[in-house]
Design a protein around this motif. Structure first.
Motif, mmCIF file in Angstrom:
data_model
loop_
_atom_site.group_PDB
_atom_site.id
_atom_site.type_symbol
_atom_site.label_atom_id
_atom_site.label_comp_id
_atom_site.label_asym_id
_atom_site.label_seq_id
_atom_site.Cartn_x
_atom_site.Cartn_y
_atom_site.Cartn_z
ATOM 1 N N UNK A 17 0.831 -1.204 0.000
ATOM 2 C CA UNK A 17 0.000 0.000 0.000
ATOM 3 C C UNK A 17 0.865 1.253 0.000
ATOM 4 N N UNK A 18 0.567 2.166 -0.905
ATOM 5 C CA UNK A 18 1.229 3.474 -0.961
ATOM 6 C C UNK A 18 0.219 4.531 -0.541
ATOM 7 N N UNK A 19 0.452 5.120 0.629
ATOM 8 C CA UNK A 19 -0.485 6.071 1.229
ATOM 9 C C UNK A 19 0.201 7.411 1.426
ATOM 10 N N UNK A 20 -0.528 8.486 1.183
ATOM 11 C CA UNK A 20 0.042 9.819 1.269
ATOM 12 C C UNK A 20 -0.553 10.569 2.457
ATOM 13 N N UNK A 21 0.293 11.313 3.172
ATOM 14 C CA UNK A 21 -0.167 12.046 4.332
ATOM 15 C C UNK A 21 -0.787 13.392 4.009
ATOM 16 N N UNK A 22 -0.041 14.303 3.369
ATOM 17 C CA UNK A 22 -0.573 15.656 3.142
ATOM 18 C C UNK A 22 -1.819 15.644 2.267
ATOM 19 N N UNK B 281 -2.198 17.066 -1.505
ATOM 20 C CA UNK B 281 -1.748 16.363 -2.716
ATOM 21 C C UNK B 281 -2.331 14.950 -2.821
ATOM 22 N N UNK B 282 -3.271 14.612 -1.952
ATOM 23 C CA UNK B 282 -3.832 13.259 -1.990
ATOM 24 C C UNK B 282 -4.544 12.977 -3.306
ATOM 25 N N UNK B 283 -5.349 13.924 -3.769
ATOM 26 C CA UNK B 283 -6.082 13.707 -5.011
ATOM 27 C C UNK B 283 -5.164 13.392 -6.174
ATOM 28 N N UNK C 170 -2.056 12.360 -6.079
ATOM 29 C CA UNK C 170 -1.307 11.117 -5.876
ATOM 30 C C UNK C 170 -2.172 9.890 -6.179
ATOM 31 N N UNK C 171 -3.439 9.914 -5.775
ATOM 32 C CA UNK C 171 -4.330 8.797 -6.087
ATOM 33 C C UNK C 171 -4.544 8.694 -7.588
ATOM 34 N N UNK C 172 -4.666 9.829 -8.254
ATOM 35 C CA UNK C 172 -4.779 9.809 -9.717
ATOM 36 C C UNK C 172 -3.585 9.116 -10.362
ATOM 37 N N UNK C 173 -2.428 9.235 -9.726
ATOM 38 C CA UNK C 173 -1.200 8.657 -10.266
ATOM 39 C C UNK C 173 -0.904 7.263 -9.729
ATOM 40 N N UNK C 174 -1.846 6.699 -8.981
ATOM 41 C CA UNK C 174 -1.690 5.312 -8.577
ATOM 42 C C UNK C 174 -1.567 5.033 -7.093
ATOM 43 N N UNK C 175 -1.527 6.072 -6.256
ATOM 44 C CA UNK C 175 -1.490 5.844 -4.809
ATOM 45 C C UNK C 175 -2.771 5.146 -4.364
ATOM 46 N N UNK C 176 -2.690 4.444 -3.241
ATOM 47 C CA UNK C 176 -3.832 3.669 -2.764
ATOM 48 C C UNK C 176 -4.749 4.438 -1.833
ATOM 49 N N UNK C 177 -4.316 5.606 -1.352
ATOM 50 C CA UNK C 177 -5.189 6.358 -0.472
ATOM 51 C C UNK C 177 -4.447 7.409 0.313
ATOM 52 N N UNK D 257 -14.995 13.805 7.254
ATOM 53 C CA UNK D 257 -14.604 12.559 6.576
ATOM 54 C C UNK D 257 -15.220 12.399 5.194
ATOM 55 N N UNK D 258 -16.458 12.868 5.023
ATOM 56 C CA UNK D 258 -17.133 12.706 3.729
ATOM 57 C C UNK D 258 -16.374 13.412 2.608
ATOM 58 N N UNK D 259 -15.758 14.538 2.901
ATOM 59 C CA UNK D 259 -15.022 15.289 1.891
ATOM 60 C C UNK D 259 -13.846 14.477 1.362
ATOM 61 N N UNK D 260 -13.095 13.894 2.259
ATOM 62 C CA UNK D 260 -11.888 13.175 1.851
ATOM 63 C C UNK D 260 -12.230 11.840 1.190
#
Length: 311
Positions: free
Chosen positions: A189-194, A197-199, A201-208, A218-221
């Motif tokens: 799993x590749x997960x991003x903190x900040x 840039x989550x959106x 990073x997920x577009x580029x293949x991150x898992x969450x 929570x609904x926003x994220x």
């Protein structure tokens, strides 16, 4: 938790609700976890940077693990951070987490003396086999003074017990480099903190994402994750506006590096999710002027009954 597939989605790093430096606010913790589960998050991460682990006594850390596992009751995957300067204490915390029913542990490099990359790899080659749960590596160079080199991640992850990586460097190029090195591990799993840039990073293949703002909304994220996973760029751009509004208002009140944590806890108290915004020493919660600024920042969002109304 199915360890053959990577953990995906939004896994909020929970704040640790406190009454004082020695007392966990269990009532607030119950309310927070129920709020997150109702918001559709995919997992829970306790005792990370947002959870103030390094400012908490071992007794409070252990209580946070026990109570979080009890409240969650196996509904979502639960990860517990075990970062410490002592390998012995990390192992002890991991055993508590395993005994209480956590699904995995998260470990950032030992801090104070900065390790070289060979030393860092050797440390984890010693630590991981002694842990009773799967391990996520946690890259937090601003706080621990060392970053996992991509090749070091790959070396440590030769052990299949290492099943993921959380990056809080805010360096998207670095994140992509690690993801590239680890592409042969389909279970990793590749997960991003900040959250900013989550959106992308997920577009580029991150898992969450392990995003602090999900404590509030929570609904926003979750919506951002779903939009990015689905390749809906229009929706990603729309939701990014809310995320940046949070980042540039709630997280920037105050003059110091603790402003993110103080702002987040203050907002959660104003939203009625936690009872008090007490921050563990050496930090202190906002005074009235800063609290008013957080109240004004929240008033600028389209809220209904404390929830963000996203179109």
């Amino acid at each position: 938790m199915n360890y053959s597939n990577p953990l995906c989605g939004i896994i909020p790093p929970l704040v640790t609700p406190l009454k004082d430096n020695e007392t966990l606010d269990i009532e607030s913790l119950e309310r927070l976890i129920e709020h997150l589960i109702a918001g559709g998050v995919h997992g829970l991460f306790i005792l990370g940077t947002t959870g103030e682990e390094q400012s908490l006594s071992y007794d409070v850390r252990k209580q946070m693990i026990r109570e979080s596992c009890r409240i969650n009751h196996g509904r979502l995957p639960l990860l517990a951070c075990i970062t410490d300067t002592s390998i012995v204490e990390s192992i002890r915390l991991a055993k508590v987490a395993a005994d209480c029913g956590a699904d995995g542990v998260v470990s950032a490099p030992p801090y104070y003396f900065a390790t070289g990359q060979p030393e860092l790899a050797q440390f984890y080659e010693e630590l991981v086999p002694q842990l009773p749960l799967p391990v996520f590596l946690y890259n937090m160079p601003s706080h621990v003074k060392v970053s996992f080199a991509p090749d070091t991640v790959r070396r440590i992850a030769r052990n299949p017990q290492v099943i993921g990586f959380k990056d809080s460097s805010a360096n998207a190029v670095y994140f992509q480099s690690v993801m590239y090195k680890m592409q042969e591990r389909s279970d990793f799993a590749m997960l991003v903190g900040p959250e900013e840039i989550t959106g992308e990073c997920v577009l580029m293949g991150a898992h969450g994402g392990i995003n602090g703002g999900a404590n509030m909304f929570p609904e926003l994220y979750v919506a951002m994750y779903d939009a990015a996973r689905g390749g809906d760029l229009t929706r990603v751009r729309q939701l990014q506006q809310y995320i940046m509004q949070i980042s540039t208002s709630i997280y920037t009140v105050g003059k110091h590096g603790s402003s993110y944590l103080k702002g987040l806890k203050c907002a959660l108290s104003l939203l009625g999710i936690i009872n008090d915004d007490f921050v563990a020493s050496p930090f202190y919660k906002f005074d009235a002027p800063e609290r008013d600024r957080i109240r004004q920042a929240l008033a600028a969002f389209p809220l209904e009954n404390g929830k963000l109304c996203i179109q």
